[in-house]
Write a protein that holds these residues in place. Sequence first.
Motif, PDB file in Angstrom:
ATOM      1  N   GLY A  19      -6.650  -8.815  -3.912  1.00 47.75           N
ATOM      2  CA  GLY A  19      -6.713  -9.308  -2.544  1.00 47.75           C
ATOM      3  C   GLY A  19      -7.742  -8.521  -1.769  1.00 47.75           C
ATOM      4  O   GLY A  19      -8.396  -7.619  -2.298  1.00 47.75           O
ATOM      5  N   PRO A  20      -7.915  -8.844  -0.495  1.00 45.59           N
ATOM      6  CA  PRO A  20      -8.898  -8.117   0.325  1.00 45.59           C
ATOM      7  C   PRO A  20      -8.519  -6.660   0.488  1.00 45.59           C
ATOM      8  O   PRO A  20      -7.332  -6.309   0.549  1.00 45.59           O
ATOM      9  CB  PRO A  20      -8.850  -8.856   1.658  1.00 45.59           C
ATOM     10  N   THR A  21      -9.517  -5.789   0.536  1.00 46.19           N
ATOM     11  CA  THR A  21      -9.298  -4.345   0.689  1.00 46.19           C
ATOM     12  C   THR A  21     -10.268  -3.790   1.730  1.00 46.19           C
ATOM     13  O   THR A  21     -11.337  -4.368   1.950  1.00 46.19           O
ATOM     14  CB  THR A  21      -9.514  -3.596  -0.644  1.00 46.19           C
ATOM     15  N   PRO A  22      -9.917  -2.668   2.356  1.00 44.72           N
ATOM     16  CA  PRO A  22     -10.809  -2.069   3.356  1.00 44.72           C
ATOM     17  C   PRO A  22     -12.114  -1.591   2.733  1.00 44.72           C
ATOM     18  O   PRO A  22     -12.163  -1.203   1.557  1.00 44.72           O
ATOM     19  CB  PRO A  22      -9.994  -0.886   3.899  1.00 44.72           C
ATOM     20  N   TYR A  78      -6.930   0.955  -3.172  1.00 43.89           N
ATOM     21  CA  TYR A  78      -8.256   0.356  -3.026  1.00 43.89           C
ATOM     22  C   TYR A  78      -9.422   1.321  -3.237  1.00 43.89           C
ATOM     23  O   TYR A  78     -10.496   0.888  -3.693  1.00 43.89           O
ATOM     24  CB  TYR A  78      -8.371  -0.359  -1.673  1.00 43.89           C
ATOM     25  N   PRO A  79      -9.298   2.651  -2.939  1.00 41.21           N
ATOM     26  CA  PRO A  79     -10.453   3.510  -3.215  1.00 41.21           C
ATOM     27  C   PRO A  79     -10.836   3.536  -4.700  1.00 41.21           C
ATOM     28  O   PRO A  79     -12.013   3.733  -5.032  1.00 41.21           O
ATOM     29  CB  PRO A  79      -9.986   4.890  -2.744  1.00 41.21           C
ATOM     30  N   THR A  94     -16.212   0.044  -2.174  1.00 40.84           N
ATOM     31  CA  THR A  94     -16.995  -1.171  -2.384  1.00 40.84           C
ATOM     32  C   THR A  94     -16.153  -2.337  -2.874  1.00 40.84           C
ATOM     33  O   THR A  94     -16.616  -3.480  -2.838  1.00 40.84           O
ATOM     34  CB  THR A  94     -18.098  -0.903  -3.418  1.00 40.84           C
ATOM     35  N   GLY A  95     -14.941  -2.053  -3.407  1.00 40.53           N
ATOM     36  CA  GLY A  95     -14.098  -3.120  -3.919  1.00 40.53           C
ATOM     37  C   GLY A  95     -14.588  -3.742  -5.208  1.00 40.53           C
ATOM     38  O   GLY A  95     -14.139  -4.834  -5.587  1.00 40.53           O
ATOM     39  N   ILE A 141     -14.788   5.252 -11.201  1.00 43.41           N
ATOM     40  CA  ILE A 141     -13.590   6.038 -10.884  1.00 43.41           C
ATOM     41  C   ILE A 141     -12.536   5.895 -11.972  1.00 43.41           C
ATOM     42  O   ILE A 141     -11.833   6.855 -12.297  1.00 43.41           O
ATOM     43  CB  ILE A 141     -13.039   5.631  -9.513  1.00 43.41           C
ATOM     44  N   LEU A 142     -12.451   4.714 -12.583  1.00 46.62           N
ATOM     45  CA  LEU A 142     -11.535   4.550 -13.715  1.00 46.62           C
ATOM     46  C   LEU A 142     -12.015   3.400 -14.578  1.00 46.62           C
ATOM     47  O   LEU A 142     -12.494   2.376 -14.064  1.00 46.62           O
ATOM     48  CB  LEU A 142     -10.105   4.288 -13.242  1.00 46.62           C
TER      49      LEU A 142
END
Length: 422
Positions: A19-22, A78-79, A94-95, A141-142
């Motif tokens: 879904g949308p993330t900051p 989200y990060p 950046t998502g 990051i992963l």
Amino acid sequence: MTGRPTVTKSPPALIPPDGPTPGGTLPLSSIDKTVGGLVNLIQVFPRSSLSTARDDQGAAAAVAAMRNGFSRALVPYYPVAGRVAPSGLAVDCTGEGVLFVEAAASCALADVDGLECCPLLIPGELLLPFPPRGEKLDGHILMAQATMFTCGGFAVGISFSHAVFDGQGAAQFLKAVGELARGFPAPSVAPVWGRDAIPDPPSPPPPQLTEFRFVKQVADISAESIARVKDEFKQAAGEGCSTFDAVTAVVLKCRALALGAALPDDAEVCVAFAAGTRHLLHGVLPAVDGYYGNCVYLACVARTSRAVRESTLAELVGAVREAKDAVAAGFASWMRGVGRFDVPLDYSTLILSDWSRLGFDEVDYGFGMPGYVFPHNDHVDFVAALNYVSPPAPRRGGMRLVLRCVEEPHAAAFAAELAKFA
């Protein structure tokens, strides 16, 4: 099995958040900035450990559920869907998502001894994810890879950024992935970023690093040997000690004996270990339980080489416990900018990490719990390193040591000393 085992990999693909993330940029903490690089681990799921539901649905459904778990977890986390900024000081939200690879091995887990032996009978790199050719590892990051073996068992290879997670934090994220893959409405532990709550005292100068040629070894310390060391300490001190205390005393003594004449009697030998400090940050972090950043302080046992060789194991257990007891005061001083947790990174220093209680072996993506989890960080040649992991059955109750902490001239002697406690 005939011939060398092979692994066929699908092209790496990004799993974006569900879904949308900051967006925006989140600074890393002062502790995050002192570590870096990717940490690799492999979780082994034998056919016997697979949950009945997923076993009935088949491999494709199991991997699809795992992918869905990652996608759903990336909304609250989200990060993790972003990238570490080129400066290494922040995360750009950046998502984009996490890299995921599906793979199939040409053999059964039994053909490669269940991935328990050292050296591995299948190159570990085949079980780990890598970005598409030409794309740098920096910033990810992963990443994850699910490899299906012909027996129906799985290996899940994980690479995570140490600048974003410590071991406990990475395990927390993977547990959330597993929970959501199994249909939970939300992770049982809500994630906390909270990096700005960590103090930012002056950074120590970068250490002087020497590249070594460490030999990878695996050794088991039996439950009986651990109980014997605990009994020795109790008789000497009148109180109990932990398995960690007992095993660390054994490692300290065995390595000092193995190095022998390589170090002068008055040379200082050290064992440093990352002690978790989340419990010391109540009232500082927004919530301690959900924090997934680096939250450790290096405790250190330092004695002369001769003193370690001549000390009883009970005396060395006492030294380990003293180092643990000093963590709270040392961490408090560091938070005030009065001290720092650096240790000399030379051949006389061993840095260990206890993976046996981080939670990597409690992750259930829908396959059931892994039968065995181990690190695969053969690229680390600047510091003598040791990981404690839970041994595979039927050796549970003891401790497995995954070692890269001596060079070839001392490897046989080190193995022989550790074998006395097998």
